[in-house]
Each structure stands twice: as structure tokens, then as C-alpha cells.
Design a protein around this motif. Sequence first.
Motif, mmCIF file in Angstrom:
data_model
loop_
_atom_site.group_PDB
_atom_site.id
_atom_site.type_symbol
_atom_site.label_atom_id
_atom_site.label_comp_id
_atom_site.label_asym_id
_atom_site.label_seq_id
_atom_site.Cartn_x
_atom_site.Cartn_y
_atom_site.Cartn_z
ATOM 1 N N THR A 68 -26.387 65.300 -56.802
ATOM 2 C CA THR A 68 -25.736 66.310 -55.962
ATOM 3 C C THR A 68 -24.830 67.250 -56.754
ATOM 4 N N HIS A 69 -24.537 66.932 -57.981
ATOM 5 C CA HIS A 69 -23.665 67.757 -58.809
ATOM 6 C C HIS A 69 -24.509 68.809 -59.535
ATOM 7 N N SER A 70 -24.213 70.080 -59.306
ATOM 8 C CA SER A 70 -25.045 71.147 -59.873
ATOM 9 C C SER A 70 -25.027 71.145 -61.405
ATOM 10 N N GLY A 71 -23.891 70.821 -61.998
ATOM 11 C CA GLY A 71 -23.814 70.766 -63.457
ATOM 12 C C GLY A 71 -24.661 69.632 -64.008
ATOM 13 N N ALA A 72 -24.611 68.488 -63.353
ATOM 14 C CA ALA A 72 -25.425 67.343 -63.777
ATOM 15 C C ALA A 72 -26.908 67.647 -63.593
ATOM 16 N N LYS A 112 -40.739 76.156 -78.840
ATOM 17 C CA LYS A 112 -40.155 75.879 -77.525
ATOM 18 C C LYS A 112 -39.365 74.571 -77.541
ATOM 19 N N GLN A 113 -39.860 73.583 -78.261
ATOM 20 C CA GLN A 113 -39.127 72.326 -78.371
ATOM 21 C C GLN A 113 -37.807 72.546 -79.116
ATOM 22 N N ASP A 114 -37.856 73.277 -80.198
ATOM 23 C CA ASP A 114 -36.634 73.595 -80.942
ATOM 24 C C ASP A 114 -35.620 74.317 -80.048
ATOM 25 N N ARG A 115 -36.114 75.263 -79.239
ATOM 26 C CA ARG A 115 -35.247 76.003 -78.315
ATOM 27 C C ARG A 115 -34.640 75.064 -77.268
ATOM 28 N N ALA A 116 -35.445 74.125 -76.779
ATOM 29 C CA ALA A 116 -34.963 73.170 -75.776
ATOM 30 C C ALA A 116 -33.862 72.283 -76.357
ATOM 31 N N ILE A 117 -33.992 71.913 -77.631
ATOM 32 C CA ILE A 117 -32.960 71.118 -78.295
ATOM 33 C C ILE A 117 -31.671 71.928 -78.400
ATOM 34 N N LYS A 118 -31.809 73.177 -78.790
ATOM 35 C CA LYS A 118 -30.624 74.045 -78.896
ATOM 36 C C LYS A 118 -29.967 74.269 -77.540
ATOM 37 N N ASP A 119 -30.775 74.372 -76.492
ATOM 38 C CA ASP A 119 -30.229 74.562 -75.143
ATOM 39 C C ASP A 119 -29.501 73.319 -74.646
ATOM 40 N N LEU A 120 -29.927 72.154 -75.103
ATOM 41 C CA LEU A 120 -29.304 70.906 -74.660
ATOM 42 C C LEU A 120 -28.075 70.548 -75.497
ATOM 43 N N ALA A 121 -28.036 71.001 -76.727
ATOM 44 C CA ALA A 121 -26.960 70.639 -77.652
ATOM 45 C C ALA A 121 -25.545 70.852 -77.104
ATOM 46 N N PRO A 122 -25.245 71.950 -76.401
ATOM 47 C CA PRO A 122 -23.884 72.118 -75.894
ATOM 48 C C PRO A 122 -23.470 71.048 -74.876
ATOM 49 N N HIS A 123 -24.422 70.330 -74.345
ATOM 50 C CA HIS A 123 -24.137 69.319 -73.326
ATOM 51 C C HIS A 123 -24.097 67.896 -73.882
ATOM 52 N N ILE A 124 -24.195 67.754 -75.195
ATOM 53 C CA ILE A 124 -24.327 66.421 -75.780
ATOM 54 C C ILE A 124 -23.121 65.534 -75.496
ATOM 55 N N ASN A 125 -21.924 66.076 -75.530
ATOM 56 C CA ASN A 125 -20.746 65.255 -75.243
ATOM 57 C C ASN A 125 -20.730 64.797 -73.784
ATOM 58 N N THR A 126 -21.152 65.657 -72.884
ATOM 59 C CA THR A 126 -21.242 65.287 -71.475
ATOM 60 C C THR A 126 -22.254 64.164 -71.285
ATOM 61 N N ILE A 127 -23.376 64.259 -71.975
ATOM 62 C CA ILE A 127 -24.409 63.223 -71.880
ATOM 63 C C ILE A 127 -23.878 61.904 -72.431
ATOM 64 N N LEU A 128 -23.260 61.947 -73.594
ATOM 65 C CA LEU A 128 -22.713 60.733 -74.193
ATOM 66 C C LEU A 128 -21.641 60.120 -73.298
ATOM 67 N N GLU A 129 -20.798 60.949 -72.720
ATOM 68 C CA GLU A 129 -19.759 60.474 -71.809
ATOM 69 C C GLU A 129 -20.379 59.840 -70.575
ATOM 70 N N GLY A 130 -21.436 60.447 -70.066
ATOM 71 C CA GLY A 130 -22.135 59.910 -68.896
ATOM 72 C C GLY A 130 -22.721 58.526 -69.152
ATOM 73 N N PHE A 131 -23.118 58.255 -70.375
ATOM 74 C CA PHE A 131 -23.630 56.935 -70.745
ATOM 75 C C PHE A 131 -22.511 55.980 -71.168
ATOM 76 N N GLY A 132 -21.267 56.474 -71.133
ATOM 77 C CA GLY A 132 -20.133 55.639 -71.512
ATOM 78 C C GLY A 132 -20.038 55.422 -73.020
ATOM 79 N N LEU A 133 -20.552 56.354 -73.808
ATOM 80 C CA LEU A 133 -20.565 56.200 -75.250
ATOM 81 C C LEU A 133 -19.411 56.898 -75.945
ATOM 82 N N LEU A 134 -18.635 57.669 -75.224
ATOM 83 C CA LEU A 134 -17.439 58.301 -75.807
ATOM 84 C C LEU A 134 -16.210 57.549 -75.319
ATOM 85 N N GLN A 135 -15.670 56.758 -76.180
ATOM 86 C CA GLN A 135 -14.480 55.985 -75.839
ATOM 87 C C GLN A 135 -13.278 56.565 -76.587
ATOM 88 N N ALA A 136 -12.197 56.760 -75.884
ATOM 89 C CA ALA A 136 -11.002 57.325 -76.522
ATOM 90 C C ALA A 136 -10.186 56.247 -77.165
#
Length: 136
Positions: A68-72, A112-136
Motif C-alpha cells: 500500500t505504500h507508493s514508495g515501496a 537495459k539491465q545496466d540501466r535497471a541497476i542504476k535506477d535501483l541503486a539510489p534505493h539500496i539503503n532502503t532495501i537493506l533497511e527493509g531486510f533489517g540489514l542496516l543496524q545502527a
Amino acid sequence: MKTLIYIREQFELKKFTDKLKDLILDKQEKFYDVWMYKVNDEIQSVALAFGERFFLQNAYVAMEDQCTHSGAKEVLSKVIYLHMISYINENLGWYLRHKFLNPVAASDLQKKQDRAIKDLAPHINTILEGFGLLQA
């Protein structure tokens, strides 16, 4: 790309059932012998194609019906797209050999695959956080 992945499952299933029909019904070979010794590669191909289609279908359901979250949803869309294009690139020989893609259509898939990787790269911290992999 989604259709290409779905088509592979149907193609592999048809090839498998045709071989079973030929060996068991037409040539009257014993089912056990055919299953155990003559269709191992086909069983693996069907299983892999089924698994890929099943994963993709459920990823779309999760994204479209459960998220339900548009960003997700945007991030999931990028992840699914990257997965599909990576899968097709990894199996490009299969798609070309069976003429589901022609060389012209396949020529820019890596870009196109290279472009898709570049498009996803800015979201990598959000993805890692979503999996609980970024611990402070």
C-alpha cells in the motif's frame, strides 16, 4: 519480459508432455523407466521454469495487491524489473535458440539491465533497511 518468462514455462511443459506421450503412449515404454531414466533433464527444465513463473506471479500479486505504500511499490517495481531482465539475459541463449527473441531485440538487453541497476541503486539503503540489514 513477463510474457517471455510465462512462455518459457508453457514451452517446457509442452515439450515434456510431448516426450512423455511419445515414449509411453506411442512407443509403449514403461512409465517408471521413462520417468526415472529418460526425462530427467525435462523434469528439471519444467521445474525451473515453473519456479520462475511462480515467483514472478507472486511478486506481482504482492506488489499490486498487498503493498500500500507508493514508495515501496516503486522500489518493488524496480526490483521485479531488474530480476526479469537479469533472468532473460542469463537465459538469452534459450530464448534465441527457440526464437522467442531475435538477435535485434536481444542486442540491447545488457544495456537495459545496466540501466535497471542504476535506477535501483539510489534505493539500496532502503532495501537493506527493509531486510533489517542496516543496524545502527
